[in-house]
Design a protein around this motif. Structure first.
Motif, PDB file in Angstrom:
ATOM      1  N   HIS A 195       0.830  -1.206   0.000  1.00 34.95           N
ATOM      2  CA  HIS A 195       0.000   0.000   0.000  1.00 34.95           C
ATOM      3  C   HIS A 195       0.860   1.249   0.000  1.00 34.95           C
ATOM      4  O   HIS A 195       2.061   1.197   0.292  1.00 34.95           O
ATOM      5  CB  HIS A 195      -0.956   0.008   1.207  1.00 34.95           C
ATOM      6  N   ASP A 197       0.979   4.888   1.758  1.00 40.37           N
ATOM      7  CA  ASP A 197       0.386   5.521   2.943  1.00 40.37           C
ATOM      8  C   ASP A 197      -0.432   6.765   2.598  1.00 40.37           C
ATOM      9  O   ASP A 197      -1.481   7.008   3.185  1.00 40.37           O
ATOM     10  CB  ASP A 197       1.473   5.863   3.969  1.00 40.37           C
ATOM     11  N   TYR A 201      -4.045   6.580   4.038  1.00 43.56           N
ATOM     12  CA  TYR A 201      -4.396   7.423   5.185  1.00 43.56           C
ATOM     13  C   TYR A 201      -4.745   8.869   4.805  1.00 43.56           C
ATOM     14  O   TYR A 201      -5.130   9.641   5.673  1.00 43.56           O
ATOM     15  CB  TYR A 201      -3.231   7.443   6.191  1.00 43.56           C
ATOM     16  N   HIS A 253       4.830  -0.158   0.011  1.00 40.05           N
ATOM     17  CA  HIS A 253       5.424  -1.093   0.979  1.00 40.05           C
ATOM     18  C   HIS A 253       4.391  -2.049   1.567  1.00 40.05           C
ATOM     19  O   HIS A 253       3.187  -1.842   1.410  1.00 40.05           O
ATOM     20  CB  HIS A 253       6.091  -0.312   2.121  1.00 40.05           C
TER      21      HIS A 253
HETATM   22 FE   LIG Z   1       2.063   1.726   5.600  1.00 39.96          FE
END
Ligand SMILES: [Fe+2]
Ligand SMILES: O=C(O)CCC(=O)C(=O)O
Length: 285
Positions: A195, A197, A201, A253
């Protein structure tokens, strides 16, 4: 000595040196599966960094001058957080997670919101604490340790990327994670998917991970893996190790599935956008 013999010896020596060189080069680049190790568990690095070209995705995002990455990369530092501080944070994590825990292999405790994995979903630890007279789980000292460590990580990221630290805002979610070998029960347990980040997020611009346990002894599997074109690159968790990176797609990652043991870490991330800033976690009254 005969000229012919000398030539033969020279050729042989050249051959041996070349073979050794190629073998060394290949083994330092990784194994046959195309995996290289960025930082091994058993080494202590003051700081190891790698620049990676920023992805084009940054064009899609709002730009915050003096903060949004112009230079992208990764870094690992072992000296930033002491072993004792990391152990103390692990004890805090255990204390909080003891009141919940996922049915599957990944549990989180979000220090800011109080979200705590429980069964197949989440409860709120702070609500629970309020109902049972506050300080059952965390003390002011616990939060002060978190703040101290977070500020140190923020300074290190700011220094590395040439940013004034006040421009980096702690952002949501900031959480302890505990991973085990239990099979996943819900998607929240599936920590092993690659994914980005920034996409997962939203608010993250710089991600940092503080490891609270050791790869190889506390758990096996569970290495952090950067997905790269040539060969994937791992960071092996070590107690007190801080790994940080720009949160865009240049740093795709995942975490390998655990093969044994329990793995603890904290995710502490920063946004360039004030709108996404959160207060330092503190006891809610
Ligand atoms: Fe992550
Ligand atoms: O714990 C780790 O090593 C990585 C966790 C992660 O990728 C995340 O929190 O987004």
């Amino acid at each position: 000595m005969h000229a012919k013999t000398t030539k033969r010896i020279l050729l042989r020596v050249t051959f041996i040196v070349l073979t050794l060189g190629i073998v060394t080069l290949l083994s330092s680049r990784g194994d046959q599966s195309g995996l290289t190790t960025f930082v091994r568990q058993d080494e202590t690095v003051r700081k190891r960094t790698l620049d990676v070209p920023c992805s084009k995705d940054y064009k899609k995002y709002q730009h915050f001058e003096g903060c949004t990455p112009r230079r992208c990369g990764r870094g690992v530092m072992d000296g930033l957080v002491t072993h004792e501080e990391a152990k103390q944070l692990q004890r805090i994590a255990k204390r909080g997670l003891a009141l919940g825990g996922s049915n599957g292999g990944a549990s989180i405790l979000d220090l800011h919101s109080g979200a705590l994995s429980k069964g197949d979903s989440f409860i709120n630890l702070y609500e629970l604490m309020k109902r049972s007279n506050h300080k059952i789980v965390f003390s002011e000292d616990d939060f002060s340790l978190y703040r101290k460590v977070k500020n140190r990580i923020r300074s290190a990221i700011a220094a590395e990327f040439g940013i004034e630290q006040d421009r980096l805002h702690l952002t949501h979610p900031t959480f302890f994670s505990r991973m085990t070998t239990k099979p996943a029960k819900t998607v929240h347990d599936e920590y092993w998917h690659p994914h980005i980040d920034k996409e997962t997020y939203g608010s993250f611009d710089y991600t940092s991970l503080l490891y609270l346990s050791d790869y190889g002894s506390d758990f096996t599997g569970g290495r952090f893996v950067f997905v790269d074109k040539e060969a994937n690159s791992t960071v092996e968790p070590r107690t007190g190790r801080v790994s940080f990176f720009t949160s865009g797609s240049e740093n795709l990652h995942f975490v390998e599935k655990l093969a044994s043991g329990t793995r603890f870490a904290i995710t502490v991330s920063f946004s360039c956008d004030k709108k996404h800033a959160i207060d330092d976690p503190h006891i809610k009254s």
